[in-house]
Design an enzyme around this catalytic site. Structure first.
Site, short mmCIF file in Angstrom:
data_model
loop_
_atom_site.label_atom_id
_atom_site.label_comp_id
_atom_site.label_asym_id
_atom_site.label_seq_id
_atom_site.Cartn_x
_atom_site.Cartn_y
_atom_site.Cartn_z
N CYS A 6 3.17 0.01 14.40
CA CYS A 6 3.27 0.40 12.10
C CYS A 6 4.46 -0.46 11.51
O CYS A 6 4.74 -0.54 10.59
CB CYS A 6 4.00 1.48 12.51
SG CYS A 6 2.80 3.15 13.10
N CYS A 43 3.79 -3.48 9.04
CA CYS A 43 3.87 -3.34 7.66
C CYS A 43 4.92 -2.20 7.27
O CYS A 43 5.03 -2.67 6.02
CB CYS A 43 2.89 -2.50 8.34
SG CYS A 43 1.37 -2.25 6.05
N HIS A 44 5.28 -1.35 7.69
CA HIS A 44 6.36 -0.64 6.88
C HIS A 44 7.52 -0.55 7.12
O HIS A 44 7.88 0.09 6.82
CB HIS A 44 5.66 0.90 7.68
CG HIS A 44 4.18 2.06 7.31
ND1 HIS A 44 4.30 1.78 6.13
CD2 HIS A 44 3.45 1.37 8.08
CE1 HIS A 44 2.22 2.45 6.22
NE2 HIS A 44 2.49 2.33 7.47
N MET A 46 -6.10 0.71 6.16
CA MET A 46 -5.49 1.15 7.34
C MET A 46 -6.88 1.88 7.96
O MET A 46 -7.34 2.64 8.17
CB MET A 46 -4.99 2.68 6.62
CG MET A 46 -3.79 3.47 8.05
SD MET A 46 -2.74 4.06 8.18
CE MET A 46 -1.85 5.18 9.00
N HIS A 85 3.37 -12.86 2.77
CA HIS A 85 2.95 -12.39 4.48
C HIS A 85 2.55 -13.46 5.00
O HIS A 85 3.19 -14.72 5.33
CB HIS A 85 2.03 -10.88 4.06
CG HIS A 85 1.59 -11.03 5.45
ND1 HIS A 85 2.30 -10.17 6.41
CD2 HIS A 85 0.90 -10.58 6.23
CE1 HIS A 85 1.80 -9.75 7.42
NE2 HIS A 85 0.79 -9.94 7.40
N HIS A 91 -4.62 -11.17 2.45
CA HIS A 91 -4.31 -11.46 3.58
C HIS A 91 -5.28 -12.80 4.29
O HIS A 91 -6.78 -12.61 5.12
CB HIS A 91 -4.92 -10.73 5.04
CG HIS A 91 -3.78 -10.04 6.00
ND1 HIS A 91 -4.79 -11.24 6.58
CD2 HIS A 91 -3.62 -9.79 6.17
CE1 HIS A 91 -3.86 -11.48 8.04
NE2 HIS A 91 -2.64 -10.39 7.80
#
Length: 574
Positions: free
Chosen positions: A80, A83-84, A121, A360, A402
């Site tokens: 996780c 991403c977070h 997700m 990104h 992406h």
């Protein structure tokens, strides 16, 4: 029962990215007495999840034992944090702060984690990547404050550096008969290994131990050296000239990383390596032949738009310029693109460009002058003119772009273009990239193609190909994540042909991801990324016939994800 508005908010917490989505739970770290350095350098797989950190529990959060908290910390880091954020302040995914998480509650969080969302997700329980007990543990863990990893500077990097084979002990010529231009490096994510595969024979040359979940492979300009980095901050330098390629140096530049590259400009070939970290937020220059660390630069600072201080601006991606002695460093949370002149590290010169937040991944246009990078939570592709040293445009695209490196081709109607898929919708955005001869189309979405599903991670074509391949690896639907779309570049008005490559490979469970061409551009390789304890494969497609040419299966191919062809990676062909 939660209210409708609360559940709506819940399902907006979307988009854990790419390789994070398929890790498997690690055992809780055992308590032991050791120095901070020893705890930091606990070997392959050691990252922020296994560090001794400052931590506190919130009395308003659900009960957790210390063993559960330690296991949850490792699980969060593996799956996780990318991403977070380590501090859970959000980026590609929403912030996961204790207060809002407690309002959602354990039951609602279990639904989100277990079943995923349409926004990108994945469902960890429905895809058999987390057990029900692990989903419950993670739902409780994120309702407590995030523990903070220790800092990591040049002293710690030097202590971790290992020169296994000095330069003067290495071969003076290539000692094997491999066609190095056509080898593939393949990340074996959950085993902490890298497979080197001969692109001609389709045989595995060797399997090398690396850090956990290698995110990226880069090759030196000369094509001799291979560099890897991943989710535990460990870098491997591999000499491809040896009779059997092997690691000649390692270093840990932090506890979490995603990016590495080496100098390509004439006169600097192979000499300087650069790696960016997620934690601590910084980038470091190293000797390209030995990995000896030379200089660390922090990226902490203020966001470009609201001018608010951010404690965790992570280095998301780095590319090496072909036209200047510069690295392009993309800083996720502050929205800044740095053009870093490496010609004089003692007197470092950096051009700071305000682009867009949550940068990104991305790649060069076909001229290699313009760098295209996704600011995925702002639904934008930022374009930097590296020759002029300024922002060329911010292009609005679909939901959570992406691209990987993206894809370049000469569109029959719009001239040179570059394309990205999206995590959050089914579209492929095609952007004009030639402001000189096709000014009316430049930095605009000139086409919107329809992929077979959302959750796309990678898109690819080749100058010698007439096909555009797009995956949907993070789609919540099994059929979609096992399939790819292939478009005819000569007739983009026709819908894509959709193929289930997992079925072609005889793999029951798995995501199909990361198309990568061979040097000749007549084959495209895909990973069929199965669970750690089950079978995976590499599918090699004949690009002209769109038929399966070879299926590479081997019990050593554990969770294959990213694949990188040497020639195409060095030359930035995509």
């Amino acid at each position: 029962m939660k209210s409708k508005s609360m559940l709506t908010s819940l399902f907006m917490l979307a988009a854990i990215p790419l390789a994070i989505s398929s890790a498997f739970a690690a055992e809780a770290a055992k308590d032991h007495k050791a120095s901070p350095e020893a705890k930091y350098l606990a070997g392959a797989g050691a990252g922020a999840g296994k560090l001794e950190m400052y931590q506190s529990t919130d009395p308003n959060g659900p009960a957790m034992t210390k063993a559960e908290f330690d296991a949850g910390r490792q699980l969060y880091f593996d799956r996780c944090a990318g991403c977070h954020g380590v501090l859970r302040k959000g980026a590609t995914g929403k912030a996961l702060l204790p207060g809002p998480m407690q309002k959602l509650g354990t039951d609602s969080l279990k639904v989100l984690i277990g079943y995923g969302t349409a926004g990108g997700m994945p469902g960890f329980e429905t895809s058999n990547e987390m057990t029900a007990a692990e989903v419950d543990m993670m739902a409780r863990y994120i309702q407590h404050p995030a523990p903070t990893p220790p800092e990591w500077g040049l002293k710690e990097m030097k202590a971790s550096w290992k020169l296994l084979v000095p330069v003067d002990k290495r071969p003076t010529k290539q000692m094997n008969k491999l066609n190095l231009d056509n080898i593939f490096s393949v990340t074996l994510r959950d085993s902490g290994e890298l497979a080197i595969i001969d692109g001609d024979s389709k045989k595995i040359v060797t399997i090398l131990k690396t850090g956990f979940a290698v995110h990226i492979t880069r090759f030196s300009k000369s094509g001799r050296y291979l560099y890897t980095t991943g989710r535990d901050g460990l870098i491997n330098l591999i000499d491809l000239w040896m009779e059997t390629p092997q690691t000649v140096a390692t270093i840990r530049t932090g506890s979490d990383a995603r990016s590495i590259d080496t100098s390509k400009y004439k006169g600097f070939e192979d000499k300087i390596a650069i790696a960016g970290s997620y934690w601590p937020p910084a980038y470091v220059f190293m000797d390209g032949f030995t990995l000896e660390p030379k200089k660390v630069v922090s990226t902490r600072g203020y966001t470009y738009d609201e001018q608010e201080y951010h404690p965790e601006p992570r280095v998301a991606s780095i590319v090496s310029s072909h036209i200047k002695p510069e690295f392009v460093v993309n800083v996720k949370e502050t929205g800044k693109i740095l053009l870093v002149d490496y010609s004089d590290l003692k007197n470092l010169k950096t051009t700071e460009i305000e682009a867009e937040r949550f940068l990104h991944d991305g790649g060069w246009d076909s001229s290699k002058r313009y760098f295209m990078v996704a600011a995925n939570m702002r639904n934008t592709v930022s374009v930097v003119d590296t020759k002029a040293g300024k922002l060329a445009a911010n292009v609005k695209v679909g939901v959570k772009p992406h691209p990987g490196r993206g894809a370049n081709w000469n569109d029959k109607k719009f001239g040179p273009v570059w394309a990205t898929g999206h995590l959050g919708d089914e579209t492929v955005a095609v952007i004009g990239t030639d402001p000189d001869k096709h000014k009316a189309n430049a930095w605009k979405v000139v086409r919107s193609l329809k992929n077979h599903g959302n959750g796309s991670l990678f898109i690819k074509t080749h100058p010698k190909s007439k096909n555009l391949w797009v995956d949907a690896a993070l789609s919540p639907e099994t059929e979609l994540r096992q399939s790819v779309s292939v478009f005819d570049l000569n007739n983009l008005d026709k819908p894509a042909v959709v193929m289930n490559l997992a079925k072609e490979a005889g793999i029951a469970e798995g995501r199909v991801t990361h198309p990568e061409y061979n040097k000749a551009g007549d084959e495209v390789w895909f990973s069929v990324w199965g669970p750690k304890t089950k079978e995976s494969a590499i599918v090699v497609m004949d690009d002209k016939t769109r038929k399966v040419k070879t299926v590479i299966k081997d019990k050593r191919l554990v969770t294959p994800t990213g694949k990188f062809n040497l020639y195409n990676t060095v030359q930035d062909v995509y």
